[in-house]
Design a protein around this motif. Structure first.
Motif, PDB file in Angstrom:
ATOM      1  N   ASP A  87       0.830  -1.196  -0.002  1.00 10.17           N
ATOM      2  CA  ASP A  87       0.016  -0.137  -0.141  1.00 10.17           C
ATOM      3  C   ASP A  87       0.870   1.341  -0.273  1.00 10.17           C
ATOM      4  N   CYS A  88       2.073   1.115   0.584  1.00 18.81           N
ATOM      5  CA  CYS A  88       3.027   2.423   0.513  1.00 18.81           C
ATOM      6  C   CYS A  88       4.002   2.412  -0.363  1.00 18.81           C
ATOM      7  N   HIS A  89       4.437   1.092  -0.599  1.00 17.00           N
ATOM      8  CA  HIS A  89       5.613   1.001  -1.460  1.00 17.00           C
ATOM      9  C   HIS A  89       5.737   0.540  -2.949  1.00 17.00           C
ATOM     10  N   THR A  90       4.251   0.469  -3.298  1.00 17.25           N
ATOM     11  CA  THR A  90       3.907   0.391  -4.711  1.00 17.25           C
ATOM     12  C   THR A  90       2.746   1.233  -5.091  1.00 17.25           C
ATOM     13  N   PRO A  91       2.710   1.732  -6.321  1.00 11.52           N
ATOM     14  CA  PRO A  91       1.593   2.252  -6.778  1.00 11.52           C
ATOM     15  C   PRO A  91       0.377   1.533  -6.642  1.00 11.52           C
ATOM     16  N   ALA A  92      -0.809   2.200  -6.772  1.00  7.47           N
ATOM     17  CA  ALA A  92      -2.128   1.557  -6.776  1.00  7.47           C
ATOM     18  C   ALA A  92      -2.407   0.900  -8.054  1.00  7.47           C
ATOM     19  N   ALA A  93      -2.151   1.569  -9.161  1.00  7.09           N
ATOM     20  CA  ALA A  93      -2.633   0.896 -10.282  1.00  7.09           C
ATOM     21  C   ALA A  93      -1.641  -0.480 -10.691  1.00  7.09           C
ATOM     22  N   THR A  94      -2.543  -1.414 -11.174  1.00  5.46           N
ATOM     23  CA  THR A  94      -2.065  -2.648 -11.323  1.00  5.46           C
ATOM     24  C   THR A  94      -0.537  -2.786 -11.994  1.00  5.46           C
ATOM     25  N   VAL A  95      -0.522  -2.318 -13.406  1.00  2.00           N
ATOM     26  CA  VAL A  95       0.650  -2.312 -14.142  1.00  2.00           C
ATOM     27  C   VAL A  95       1.816  -1.727 -13.570  1.00  2.00           C
ATOM     28  N   SER A  96       1.567  -0.699 -12.958  1.00  2.00           N
ATOM     29  CA  SER A  96       2.743   0.212 -12.218  1.00  2.00           C
ATOM     30  C   SER A  96       3.192  -0.246 -11.228  1.00  2.00           C
ATOM     31  N   LYS A  97       2.230  -1.038 -10.265  1.00  2.00           N
ATOM     32  CA  LYS A  97       2.425  -1.790  -9.176  1.00  2.00           C
ATOM     33  C   LYS A  97       3.529  -2.919  -9.484  1.00  2.00           C
ATOM     34  N   TYR A  98       3.082  -3.694 -10.373  1.00  2.00           N
ATOM     35  CA  TYR A  98       4.062  -4.952 -10.708  1.00  2.00           C
ATOM     36  C   TYR A  98       5.307  -4.362 -11.310  1.00  2.00           C
ATOM     37  N   ALA A  99       5.269  -3.484 -11.909  1.00  2.00           N
ATOM     38  CA  ALA A  99       6.581  -2.887 -12.568  1.00  2.00           C
ATOM     39  C   ALA A  99       7.450  -2.396 -11.600  1.00  2.00           C
ATOM     40  N   VAL A 100       6.943  -1.594 -10.404  1.00  2.00           N
ATOM     41  CA  VAL A 100       7.767  -1.187  -9.407  1.00  2.00           C
ATOM     42  C   VAL A 100       8.441  -2.563  -8.401  1.00  2.00           C
ATOM     43  N   LYS A 101       7.431  -3.688  -8.740  1.00  2.00           N
ATOM     44  CA  LYS A 101       7.913  -4.635  -7.711  1.00  2.00           C
ATOM     45  C   LYS A 101       9.000  -5.398  -8.493  1.00  2.00           C
ATOM     46  N   ALA A 102       8.849  -5.504  -9.669  1.00  2.00           N
ATOM     47  CA  ALA A 102       9.886  -6.051 -10.589  1.00  2.00           C
ATOM     48  C   ALA A 102      11.260  -5.201 -10.384  1.00  2.00           C
ATOM     49  N   GLU A 103      11.236  -3.888 -10.625  1.00  2.00           N
ATOM     50  CA  GLU A 103      12.431  -3.144 -10.207  1.00  2.00           C
ATOM     51  C   GLU A 103      13.198  -3.461  -8.831  1.00  2.00           C
ATOM     52  N   ASN A 104      12.192  -3.129  -7.791  1.00  2.00           N
ATOM     53  CA  ASN A 104      12.601  -3.541  -6.586  1.00  2.00           C
ATOM     54  C   ASN A 104      13.278  -4.895  -6.435  1.00  2.00           C
ATOM     55  N   GLY A 105      12.469  -5.718  -6.819  1.00  2.00           N
ATOM     56  CA  GLY A 105      13.060  -7.144  -6.755  1.00  2.00           C
ATOM     57  C   GLY A 105      14.134  -7.554  -7.542  1.00  2.00           C
ATOM     58  N   TRP A 106      14.580  -6.658  -8.399  1.00  2.00           N
ATOM     59  CA  TRP A 106      15.783  -6.691  -9.174  1.00  2.00           C
ATOM     60  C   TRP A 106      16.877  -6.104  -8.279  1.00  2.00           C
ATOM     61  N   HIS A 107      16.685  -4.965  -7.930  1.00  2.00           N
ATOM     62  CA  HIS A 107      17.661  -4.349  -6.794  1.00  2.00           C
ATOM     63  C   HIS A 107      17.936  -4.940  -5.689  1.00  2.00           C
ATOM     64  N   HIS A 108      16.884  -5.625  -5.063  1.00  2.00           N
ATOM     65  CA  HIS A 108      16.822  -6.617  -3.825  1.00  2.00           C
ATOM     66  C   HIS A 108      17.967  -7.537  -3.899  1.00  2.00           C
ATOM     67  N   SER A 109      17.336  -8.638  -5.208  1.00  2.00           N
ATOM     68  CA  SER A 109      18.135  -9.643  -5.423  1.00  2.00           C
ATOM     69  C   SER A 109      19.453  -9.384  -5.606  1.00  2.00           C
ATOM     70  N   MET A 110      20.005  -8.400  -6.429  1.00  2.00           N
ATOM     71  CA  MET A 110      21.147  -8.005  -6.665  1.00  2.00           C
ATOM     72  C   MET A 110      22.026  -7.678  -5.529  1.00  2.00           C
ATOM     73  N   ALA A 111      21.594  -6.965  -4.628  1.00  2.00           N
ATOM     74  CA  ALA A 111      21.996  -6.351  -3.377  1.00  2.00           C
ATOM     75  C   ALA A 111      22.429  -7.652  -2.613  1.00  2.00           C
ATOM     76  N   PHE A 112      21.192  -8.697  -2.497  1.00  2.00           N
ATOM     77  CA  PHE A 112      21.465  -9.742  -1.410  1.00  2.00           C
ATOM     78  C   PHE A 112      22.524 -10.723  -1.932  1.00  2.00           C
TER      79      PHE A 112
END
Length: 151
Positions: free
Chosen positions: A72-97
């Motif tokens: 609710d706070c870390h991703t946009p409300a719209a479905t497409v942008s929500k999953y785009a942000v999740k994918a981008e954050n997932g990429w950054h998180h997976s690379m960092a870890f």
């Protein structure tokens, strides 16, 4: 066809092997990291990585715990942008870890802060508009940084 020739050349075989290895390792890492859990909305997913445990505990103790999940706070409300942000954050998180080098104190990137700010304004539009007169220059996070996660 000449005797001894093959339909597959060595570069093609090597490329196929490399692609297969990448898909195999990526698939294993996705399964090992419980990748499908990140497609949902369960806040416990965010604590899959031990470095997020403090943020998860802070959220559980906050006022937003009863009304908002991480998404609710870390991703946009719209479905497409929500999953785009999740994918981008997932990429950054997976690379960092995976490769390391992330700081002990995790901070939101500028892009993530913009999403958070947008979500504050989305959920609290009536109050924000009354306080700011519709101006965008005032940051919710500047004064309310610990609202979502008690520190």
């Amino acid at each position: 066809m000449r005797k001894g020739s093959s339909l597959l050349s060595l570069p093609v075989v090597l490329l196929a092997a490399a692609a297969g290895a990448a898909v195999g390792v990526g698939g294993y890492a996705f399964a090992y990291a419980k990748g499908t859990s990140y497609l949902g909305n369960d806040p416990a997913t965010c604590s899959n990585c031990h470095v997020m445990s403090g943020h998860y505990a802070g959220w559980q103790a906050s006022a937003h715990h009863a009304v908002a999940t991480c998404n609710d706070c870390h991703t946009p409300a719209a479905t497409v942008s929500k999953y785009a942000v999740k994918a981008e954050n997932g990429w950054h998180h997976s690379m960092a870890f995976t490769v390391g080098g992330f700081p002990d104190v995790i901070r939101a990137r500028a892009e993530s802060s913009a999403v958070i700010e947008g979500q504050c304004r989305h959920c609290h539009a009536q109050i924000v508009d009354a306080m700011t007169g519709g101006r965008d220059g005032v940051s919710c996070i500047r004064c309310h940084a610990s609202v979502g996660h008690l520190r």
